[in-house]
Enzyme design. Structure first.
Site, PDB file in Angstrom:
ATOM      1  N   ASP A 162       0.843  -1.200   0.000  1.00 53.61           N
ATOM      2  CA  ASP A 162       0.000   0.000   0.000  1.00 53.61           C
ATOM      3  C   ASP A 162       0.882   1.255   0.000  1.00 53.61           C
ATOM      4  O   ASP A 162       0.599   2.233  -0.694  1.00 53.61           O
ATOM      5  CB  ASP A 162      -0.915  -0.033   1.230  1.00 53.61           C
ATOM      6  CG  ASP A 162      -1.580  -1.390   1.355  1.00 53.61           C
ATOM      7  OD1 ASP A 162      -2.266  -1.785   0.398  1.00 53.61           O
ATOM      8  OD2 ASP A 162      -1.368  -2.088   2.363  1.00 53.61           O
ATOM      9  N   HIS A 190      -4.689  -3.335   6.178  1.00 54.83           N
ATOM     10  CA  HIS A 190      -4.499  -3.633   4.752  1.00 54.83           C
ATOM     11  C   HIS A 190      -5.851  -4.057   4.186  1.00 54.83           C
ATOM     12  O   HIS A 190      -6.153  -5.244   4.054  1.00 54.83           O
ATOM     13  CB  HIS A 190      -3.461  -4.730   4.544  1.00 54.83           C
ATOM     14  CG  HIS A 190      -3.394  -5.176   3.108  1.00 54.83           C
ATOM     15  ND1 HIS A 190      -2.932  -4.360   2.100  1.00 54.83           N
ATOM     16  CD2 HIS A 190      -3.794  -6.316   2.496  1.00 54.83           C
ATOM     17  CE1 HIS A 190      -3.030  -4.992   0.943  1.00 54.83           C
ATOM     18  NE2 HIS A 190      -3.565  -6.182   1.153  1.00 54.83           N
TER      19      HIS A 190
HETATM   20  P1  NAD Z   1      -2.090 -18.428  -4.043  1.00 48.06           P
HETATM   21  O1  NAD Z   1      -3.448 -19.010  -3.854  1.00 48.06           O
HETATM   22  O2  NAD Z   1      -1.466 -18.369  -5.385  1.00 48.06           O
HETATM   23  O3  NAD Z   1      -1.064 -19.194  -3.104  1.00 48.06           O
HETATM   24  C1  NAD Z   1      -1.306 -19.433  -1.766  1.00 48.06           C
HETATM   25  C2  NAD Z   1      -0.633 -20.737  -1.413  1.00 48.06           C
HETATM   26  O4  NAD Z   1      -0.754 -20.921  -0.010  1.00 48.06           O
HETATM   27  C3  NAD Z   1      -1.264 -21.949  -2.097  1.00 48.06           C
HETATM   28  O5  NAD Z   1      -0.258 -22.661  -2.786  1.00 48.06           O
HETATM   29  C4  NAD Z   1      -1.840 -22.745  -0.919  1.00 48.06           C
HETATM   30  O6  NAD Z   1      -1.763 -24.142  -1.127  1.00 48.06           O
HETATM   31  C5  NAD Z   1      -0.960 -22.286   0.222  1.00 48.06           C
HETATM   32  N1  NAD Z   1      -1.552 -22.440   1.555  1.00 48.06           N
HETATM   33  C6  NAD Z   1      -2.844 -22.280   1.925  1.00 48.06           C
HETATM   34  N2  NAD Z   1      -2.984 -22.552   3.225  1.00 48.06           N
HETATM   35  C7  NAD Z   1      -1.756 -22.858   3.698  1.00 48.06           C
HETATM   36  C8  NAD Z   1      -1.271 -23.258   4.954  1.00 48.06           C
HETATM   37  N3  NAD Z   1      -2.075 -23.394   6.006  1.00 48.06           N
HETATM   38  N4  NAD Z   1       0.052 -23.505   5.092  1.00 48.06           N
HETATM   39  C9  NAD Z   1       0.872 -23.396   4.031  1.00 48.06           C
HETATM   40  N5  NAD Z   1       0.466 -23.052   2.795  1.00 48.06           N
HETATM   41  C10 NAD Z   1      -0.830 -22.777   2.638  1.00 48.06           C
HETATM   42  O7  NAD Z   1      -2.160 -16.984  -3.369  1.00 48.06           O
HETATM   43  P2  NAD Z   1      -1.142 -15.777  -3.512  1.00 48.06           P
HETATM   44  O8  NAD Z   1      -1.541 -14.977  -4.681  1.00 48.06           O
HETATM   45  O9  NAD Z   1       0.243 -16.279  -3.412  1.00 48.06           O
HETATM   46  O10 NAD Z   1      -1.549 -14.917  -2.235  1.00 48.06           O
HETATM   47  C11 NAD Z   1      -1.297 -15.388  -0.942  1.00 48.06           C
HETATM   48  C12 NAD Z   1      -1.989 -14.512   0.096  1.00 48.06           C
HETATM   49  O11 NAD Z   1      -1.447 -13.201   0.073  1.00 48.06           O
HETATM   50  C13 NAD Z   1      -3.489 -14.324  -0.120  1.00 48.06           C
HETATM   51  O12 NAD Z   1      -4.119 -14.378   1.146  1.00 48.06           O
HETATM   52  C14 NAD Z   1      -3.586 -12.923  -0.684  1.00 48.06           C
HETATM   53  O13 NAD Z   1      -4.857 -12.349  -0.457  1.00 48.06           O
HETATM   54  C15 NAD Z   1      -2.516 -12.247   0.105  1.00 48.06           C
HETATM   55  N6  NAD Z   1      -2.017 -10.966  -0.420  1.00 48.06           N
HETATM   56  C16 NAD Z   1      -1.682 -10.012   0.498  1.00 48.06           C
HETATM   57  C17 NAD Z   1      -1.174  -8.801   0.080  1.00 48.06           C
HETATM   58  C18 NAD Z   1      -0.784  -7.726   1.072  1.00 48.06           C
HETATM   59  O14 NAD Z   1      -0.448  -6.621   0.629  1.00 48.06           O
HETATM   60  N7  NAD Z   1      -0.799  -7.948   2.379  1.00 48.06           N
HETATM   61  C19 NAD Z   1      -1.000  -8.568  -1.294  1.00 48.06           C
HETATM   62  C20 NAD Z   1      -1.331  -9.558  -2.202  1.00 48.06           C
HETATM   63  C21 NAD Z   1      -1.834 -10.768  -1.746  1.00 48.06           C
HETATM   64  C1  LMR Z   2      -3.729  -6.680  -2.673  1.00 49.06           C
HETATM   65  O1  LMR Z   2      -3.746  -5.650  -1.987  1.00 49.06           O
HETATM   66  O2  LMR Z   2      -3.340  -6.692  -3.848  1.00 49.06           O
HETATM   67  C2  LMR Z   2      -4.176  -7.968  -2.053  1.00 49.06           C
HETATM   68  O3  LMR Z   2      -4.386  -7.824  -0.691  1.00 49.06           O
HETATM   69  C3  LMR Z   2      -5.306  -8.586  -2.769  1.00 49.06           C
HETATM   70  C4  LMR Z   2      -6.651  -8.039  -2.356  1.00 49.06           C
HETATM   71  O4  LMR Z   2      -7.526  -8.859  -2.088  1.00 49.06           O
HETATM   72  O5  LMR Z   2      -6.832  -6.832  -2.338  1.00 49.06           O
END
Ligand code: NAD
Ligand code: LMR
Length: 328
Positions: A162, A190
Site C-alpha cells: 500500500d 491492509h
Molecule cells: P495463491 O493461492 O497463489 O497461493 C497461496 C498458497 O498458499 C497456495 O499454494 C496454498 O496451497 C498455500 N496455503 C494455503 N494454506 C496454507 C497453509 N495453512 N500452510 C501453508 N500453505 C498454505 O495466493 P497468492 O496470490 O500467493 O496470495 C497469498 C496470500 O497473500 C493471499 O491471502 C492474498 O490475499 C494475500 N495478499 C496479500 C497482500 C498484502 O499486501 N498484504 C498482497 C497480495 C496478496
Molecule cells: C492486494 O492488496 O493486492 C491484495 O491484498 C489482494 C486483495 O484482495 O486486495
C-alpha cells in the site's frame, strides 16, 4: 569471511507470491548480497501442492544461486519453522464462492493459530515474522497471540504494498520521481479502509502539500485509488497481485533487517498505544528501522479528517479482532 546462513521460512511457497518471492530471496535481494540463506518452504499436505512445491525447488536448484545453502520442503509448520530467523507467512485460505468475511476470518484464524504456536515452539527466539496472507493484520494478530514466548513486536503485517502504491500515485500527481518522496504513511488495516496520508511528505525536500494542495484529489482520487488498488489488479489480471506483493515483502524485511537509512516506511506493527490505537492492535504506522529494530515515528499531529479516517480503519480492525476472539 562468510556469514552464517539465515533460515527463512516461507508458507504458501508454491503459490503465486511464493513464485515471485523465493528466487529474489535466494539471489540476496532481501537479506543482502553477502548473506547466505536456507529456505524452509511450507505448503499444505495436499499431493498437488507438494508436487508443485517440489517443482519450485527444482527451479531454485537450477538457478545455482551462490548464496542458497539449502532448501527444504515441508507440510508441517513445526518442521518448516525450526530455528527460522525470518518467517514470511504468505499462505492463507482465499475467499471462496459464497464465503462471508466472517467465514474467511474463521478458517484463517485456525491456520494462523497453528502457525503462531509452531513459531512459538520451534523458531529462533528472535524470529522476525511478516504476515502477507489476508486478512494480513488480523492474521498477524492471531499468530502473535498464539506465540506468547516470542517478542510481540516481532509480529508484523504487510502494508508496504500500500505504501509503494501510494508513492507511485503521489509521484505521478506531483510529476516527481518516487525516489524523491519521503515521509509518506499508510495508516491502519491492509483493506480498502486504509488511510494513505501525505500531509508530512516531502518531494525533493519540499513539503508535498505546497506542491499538491488539492483536497478534492486527496479525498476522491488518491485515497480510494490506493485503497482499492488490490481489487483493481484482481479485476485486470483475474488474479490478485503477486509480483508487486512479493516485491513489497522483500522491501519490508530488507528494511527491517538492514535498516531504512533514516527514511520512514510503513509497517503493520502491534500498537504501543500511540495515536490512540489500543495496545496490541496490528496497525499500519510510519517507522524508521535500524539494526534489526523498528521505531514508530511519534507525535505527529493528527487533524480532524485524519482522526476520522484512522478511527474508521481501526473500527474495522477491532471488529475483526472481536470476530476471532473466541478462537484465541
Ligand atoms: P495463491 O493461492 O497463489 O497461493 C497461496 C498458497 O498458499 C497456495 O499454494 C496454498 O496451497 C498455500 N496455503 C494455503 N494454506 C496454507 C497453509 N495453512 N500452510 C501453508 N500453505 C498454505 O495466493 P497468492 O496470490 O500467493 O496470495 C497469498 C496470500 O497473500 C493471499 O491471502 C492474498 O490475499 C494475500 N495478499 C496479500 C497482500 C498484502 O499486501 N498484504 C498482497 C497480495 C496478496
Ligand atoms: C492486494 O492488496 O493486492 C491484495 O491484498 C489482494 C486483495 O484482495 O486486495
Amino acid at each position: 569471511m562468510t556469514k552464517p546462513a539465515l533460515r527463512v521460512a516461507v508458507t504458501g511457497a508454491a503459490g503465486q507470491i511464493g513464485y515471485a518471492l523465493l528466487f529474489r530471496i535466494a539471489a540476496g535481494e532481501m537479506l543482502g548480497k553477502d548473506q547466505p540463506v536456507i529456505l524452509q518452504l511450507l505448503e499444505i499436505p495436499d499431493e498437488k501442492a507438494q508436487k508443485a512445491l517440489n517443482g519450485v525447488i527444482m527451479e531454485l536448484d537450477d538457478c545455482a544461486f551462490p548464496l542458497l545453502q539449502g532448501v527444504t520442503a515441508h507440510s508441517d509448520p513445526r518442521t518448516a519453522f525450526k530455528d527460522a530467523d525470518v518467517a514470511l507467512l504468505v499462505g492463507a485460505r482465499p475467499r471462496g464462492p459464497g464465503m462471508e468475511r466472517k467465514d474467511l476470518l474463521t478458517v484463517n484464524a485456525q491456520i494462523f493459530t497453528a502457525q503462531g504456536k509452531a513459531l512459538n515452539d520451534v523458531a529462533s527466539r528472535n524470529v522476525k515474522v511478516l504476515v502477507v496472507g489476508n486478512p494480513a493484520n488480523t492474521n498477524a494478530y492471531i499468530a502473535m497471540k498464539s506465540a506468547p514466548d516470542l517478542p510481540s513486536r516481532n509480529f508484523t503485517a504487510m502494508l508496504r504494498l500500500d505504501h509503494n502504491r501510494a508513492l507511485t500515485q503521489l509521484a505521478a500527481k506531483a510529476g516527481v520521481a518516487v525516489s524523491e518522496i519521503e515521509k509518506l504513511i499508510v495508516w491502519g488495516n491492509h483493506s480498502p479502509t486504509m488511510y494513505p496520508d501525505f500531509r508530512f511528505a516531502t518531494l525533493a525536500g519540499k513539503p508535498a502539500l505546497s506542491v499538491v494542495n488539492d483536497d478534492d484529489w486527496n479525498r476522491n482520487v488518491f485515497i480510494p485509488t490506493v485503497g482499492k488498488r488490490g481489487a483493481a489488479i484482481i479485476d485486470a489480471r483475474g488474479l490478485s497481485s503477486a509480483a508487486s506483493a512479493a516485491n513489497a515483502a522483500i522491501d519490508h524485511v530488507r528494511d527491517w533487517i538492514l535498516g531504512s537509512n533514516g527514511k520512514w516506511v510503513t509497517m503493520g506493527v502491534p500498537s504501543d498505544g500511540s495515536y490512540g490505537i489500543p495496545e496490541g492492535v496490528i496497525y499500519g504506522v510510519p517507522v524508521i528501522t535500524k539494526n534489526g529494530e523498528y521505531a514508530v515515528v511519534k507525535d505527529l499531529e493528527i487533524d480532524a479528517f485524519s482522526r476520522e479516517r484512522m478511527d474508521f480503519t481501526l473500527k474495522e480492525l477491532l471488529e475483526e479482532r472481536d470476530g476471532v476472539k473466541h478462537l484465541l
